[in-house]
Design an enzyme around this catalytic site. Structure first.
Site, short mmCIF file in Angstrom:
data_model
loop_
_atom_site.label_atom_id
_atom_site.label_comp_id
_atom_site.label_asym_id
_atom_site.label_seq_id
_atom_site.Cartn_x
_atom_site.Cartn_y
_atom_site.Cartn_z
N GLU A 42 0.84 -0.93 -0.04
CA GLU A 42 -0.27 -0.17 -0.11
C GLU A 42 0.33 1.44 -0.07
OE1 GLU A 42 -3.09 -2.94 0.86
OE2 GLU A 42 -0.90 -2.70 1.62
N HIS A 111 -9.43 -6.69 9.15
CA HIS A 111 -10.76 -5.86 8.05
C HIS A 111 -11.80 -4.98 8.35
CE1 HIS A 111 -7.23 -8.90 6.84
NE2 HIS A 111 -7.82 -8.76 5.74
#
Length: 306
Positions: A42, A111
């Site tokens: 990321e 998540h």
């Protein structure tokens, strides 16, 4: 992407459609030079996107889950958000970062978080949270055309919602919308909680309670005027979001109203949010963790008893 060849999509598995199919088939139409799969980093993905934006492109970078934005905060917060200010306005960063959060689909604690308040605290970043298909499309179009970075925070539980979407319509960043008119209580709700607030308003209408539901759509910059105008009429406020109550976006809304309209309030402001705990993995516990129409309706009844 048809309108502007400078728009590129960058991220992990975006050519395959991403985890929820949001970018499905884009690579078929636009090719792998504009829909670019990346390694699982990321930080690298966001850094590349910042550089592309500074070079004149309009990248739309996808971070699969908002939980992973922690790995990209240096590039987003210290570079994308500050380049315009630190260059005296000479630089622009027309970057869109798409991500999604929220619980309820059994994804586990790493998540399922709702971290939008972190991002709304950063000067130089706009943060939008669509609650309907039309706003998801309209806000994304507006974000892509903006000359400064915009974070689009979607909710994974809303991906399967259906609704009318006007072709090419823009939803202005920084403009709230009143989803339901009412006279007794104002409910300001974000993302998934907008639909829950509307359901609670239907339930309360059967009890003779008239609830006004406001969807900010953008949490930074916040449309303070729409919220203050509503609260000045109803004199009561409930703020609802899926994130933990402590440190959540609702605290900012409550502070704005307390600072600018406290003389109009007939009752204390009530916030609805998640418990201050990680999202449970157990389905039974996760269901108990989630807030929704019941908690919003109970909060409205509470402010009306004051």
């Amino acid at each position: 992407m048809r309108r502007d060849e400078g728009v590129v999509v960058i991220g992990e598995d975006v050519a395959e459609g991403g985890p929820y199919g949001a970018t499905r088939d884009l690579v078929v139409e636009f090719g792998d030079r504009r829909v670019i799969d990346t390694p699982i980093s990321e930080a690298a993905v966001t850094g590349v996107a910042v550089g592309a934006a500074l070079s004149g492109w309009r990248p739309v970078v996808e971070i699969m889950f908002i939980d992973f934005i922690t790995l990209a905060l240096d590039q987003l917060v210290n570079h994308a958000a500050k380049a315009r200010y630190m260059s005296g306005g000479q630089l622009r960063v027309p970057l869109v970062l798409r991500t999604q959060g929220g619980a309820g689909v059994r994804s586990g604690a790493q998540h399922s978080q709702s971290l939008e308040a972190w991002l709304a605290h950063v000067p130089g970043l706009a943060v939008v949270m669509p609650a309907t298909p039309a706003d998801a499309a309209g806000l994304l179009r507006a974000a892509i055309r903006a000359d400064d970075p915009v974070v689009v925070v979607e909710n994974k539980a809303l991906y399967y919602e259906k609704g009318e979407v006007a072709d090419g319509a823009l939803v202005p960043i920084g403009a709230a919308v009143t989803r339901r008119d009412g006279r007794d209580v104002t409910v300001v709700a974000t993302s998934r909680l907008v639909g829950e607030a509307l359901a609670a308003a239907d339930e309360l209408a059967a009890e003779g309670v008239s609830v006004e539901v406001i969807d900010p759509r953008t949490i930074n910059p916040l449309d303070r005027e729409t919220i203050l105008r509503s609260v000045s009429r109803t004199t009561r406020l409930v703020v609802a979001h899926e994130a933990a109550t402590i440190g959540g976006f609702g605290a900012e809304v409550a502070a704005v109203v307390a600072e600018e309209a406290i003389d109009r309030l007939a009752a204390p402001i009530v916030r609805v949010g998640a418990p201050f705990t990680p999202v449970p993995a157990s389905p039974v516990l996760e269901d108990a963790y989630l807030v929704g129409r019941r908690e919003i309706a109970d909060a409205v009844r509470r402010v009306l008893r004051w």
